[in-house]
Design a protein around this motif. Structure first.
Motif, PDB file in Angstrom:
ATOM      1  N   LEU A 288       0.717  -0.943   0.207  1.00 13.15           N
ATOM      2  CA  LEU A 288      -0.485   0.033   0.224  1.00 13.15           C
ATOM      3  C   LEU A 288       1.272   1.383  -0.157  1.00 13.15           C
ATOM      4  CD1 LEU A 288      -3.114  -1.117   2.205  1.00 13.15           C
ATOM      5  CD2 LEU A 288      -2.942  -1.172   0.359  1.00 13.15           C
ATOM      6  N   ASP A 289       2.089   1.365   0.655  1.00  8.71           N
ATOM      7  CA  ASP A 289       2.539   2.518   0.999  1.00  8.71           C
ATOM      8  C   ASP A 289       3.445   2.466  -1.216  1.00  8.71           C
ATOM      9  OD1 ASP A 289       3.010   3.402   3.843  1.00  8.71           O
ATOM     10  OD2 ASP A 289       4.535   1.763   3.573  1.00  8.71           O
ATOM     11  N   LEU A 290       3.372   1.215  -1.735  1.00  8.46           N
ATOM     12  CA  LEU A 290       4.289   1.622  -3.267  1.00  8.46           C
ATOM     13  C   LEU A 290       2.730   2.073  -3.820  1.00  8.46           C
ATOM     14  CD1 LEU A 290       6.090  -1.527  -3.327  1.00  8.46           C
ATOM     15  CD2 LEU A 290       7.102   1.144  -3.636  1.00  8.46           C
ATOM     16  N   CYS A 291       1.756   1.797  -3.634  1.00 11.69           N
ATOM     17  CA  CYS A 291      -0.164   2.374  -4.318  1.00 11.69           C
ATOM     18  C   CYS A 291       0.313   3.654  -3.926  1.00 11.69           C
ATOM     19  CB  CYS A 291      -0.479   1.441  -4.394  1.00 11.69           C
ATOM     20  SG  CYS A 291      -0.158   0.218  -4.816  1.00 11.69           S
ATOM     21  N   ASP A 292       0.590   4.143  -2.717  1.00 12.78           N
ATOM     22  CA  ASP A 292       0.059   5.575  -2.667  1.00 12.78           C
ATOM     23  C   ASP A 292       1.588   6.345  -3.431  1.00 12.78           C
ATOM     24  OD1 ASP A 292      -1.783   5.278  -1.167  1.00 12.78           O
ATOM     25  OD2 ASP A 292      -1.202   4.937   1.672  1.00 12.78           O
ATOM     26  N   VAL A 293       2.757   5.889  -3.411  1.00 14.07           N
ATOM     27  CA  VAL A 293       3.561   6.659  -3.842  1.00 14.07           C
ATOM     28  C   VAL A 293       2.957   6.761  -5.703  1.00 14.07           C
ATOM     29  CG1 VAL A 293       5.566   6.583  -5.366  1.00 14.07           C
ATOM     30  CG2 VAL A 293       5.719   6.428  -2.506  1.00 14.07           C
ATOM     31  N   ALA A 294       2.142   6.233  -5.669  1.00 14.23           N
ATOM     32  CA  ALA A 294       1.893   6.542  -7.543  1.00 14.23           C
ATOM     33  C   ALA A 294       0.501   6.528  -7.200  1.00 14.23           C
ATOM     34  CB  ALA A 294       1.568   4.327  -7.931  1.00 14.23           C
ATOM     35  N   ALA A 295      -0.428   6.804  -6.293  1.00 15.10           N
ATOM     36  CA  ALA A 295      -1.675   7.604  -5.936  1.00 15.10           C
ATOM     37  C   ALA A 295      -1.191   9.495  -5.570  1.00 15.10           C
ATOM     38  CB  ALA A 295      -2.396   7.138  -5.691  1.00 15.10           C
TER      39      ALA A 295
END
Length: 276
Positions: A203-210
């Motif tokens: 989720l941290d990686l997806c939050d970077v993406a978002a």
């Protein structure tokens, strides 16, 4: 870790849209199992690296659901799963599965957990899906096709100076490693806007993406922790890597918008974020 067995040179490349649809279905089913089936008296089935790092009954059940579906639909593919699945396959495709990333959050009833499923072809990640049931969001990417949640395309944050960057990190469950990670964080905190610790690498990686985070770093991740999220972040325009000039790995994972990544990576290297 067993590497995926490559297909023969004459084998056709897989249909990436087909792999994506299968990953989305598996993540949706596992997410529903985890969200709707969480017992009030959730028990610990075993331990991982220490008594703090738990493996729950639901974690194991979710992996069985995912791997069973993948084996049924694509029996020639390899599978690597956090909870023990490890088959080589013969198609050149390998699935890398974390059935429940953020296990401790899940155990405590915190919402930051997800299901992470990636597909590799001949060693390169080509499809990534991260489902976050408590957020009501699913992130996905196909190599070269951008990163998405629902019908919205994801994009990392625009350039910002490091002292205005919101940076996430994670800590190991082994005490000796945690102590050094805390020292690294102590050196980084004065140089950034703030630090967050969410408890789920995917989720941290997806939050970077978002665009919800400027950057994320962590040492000690496994392939299933980062495979899907790394692709999603890169397809959203973020840079990812490890030590300078190296790919993201268990030694170190760094992800961020390009400007922040360029400033943060050498600081982490100098602080020794890549070793215990």
């Amino acid at each position: 870790m067993t590497a995926a067995t490559p297909g023969t040179p004459g084998d056709p490349a897989p249909d990436l849209d087909e792999l994506l649809e299968l990953a989305l279905e598996a993540a949706r089913r596992a997410g529903a199992l985890l969200k709707d089936g969480r017992p009030a008296d959730l028990a610990v089935a075993a331990t991982k690296s220490s008594p703090i790092d738990v493996v729950t009954e639901m974690d194991i059940a979710a992996e069985k659901l995912i791997t069973g579906l993948l084996a049924e639909r694509r029996p020639a593919d390899g599978i690597l799963g956090e909870e023990g699945a490890d088959t080589p396959g013969t198609s050149g495709v390998r699935w890398v599965v974390d059935p429940l990333d953020g296990t401790v959050n899940y155990l405590y009833g915190l919402p930051s957990w997800g299901v992470s499923i990636a597909a590799e072809y001949r060693g390169e990640t080509v499809v990534g899906v991260v489902a976050a049931p408590m957020r009501g969001e699913t992130y996905h990417a196909v190599r070269g096709g951008g990163a998405w949640t629902g019908g919205a395309r994801l994009s990392c944050r625009s350039a910002a100076p490091l002292d205005q960057a919101l940076v996430a990190t994670g800590f190991a469950y082994v005490q000796t490693r945690r102590a050094h990670q805390a020292e690294v964080a102590r050196q980084i905190v004065p140089q950034v806007r703030d630090i967050r610790r969410g408890g789920s690498a995917a989720l941290d990686l997806c939050d970077v993406a978002a665009g919800r985070l400027d950057a994320y770093y962590e040492r000690g991740l496994n392939p299933w922790d980062l495979a899907a999220g790394d692709l999603i972040a890169r397809e959203a325009g973020a840079l990812t890597g490890g030590r300078p000039g190296q790919r993201a790995s268990g030694e170190l994972v760094v992800a961020g918008s390009p400007a922040v990544f360029a400033s943060l990576q050498p600081l982490l290297d100098a602080a020794g974020a890549w070793h215990d």
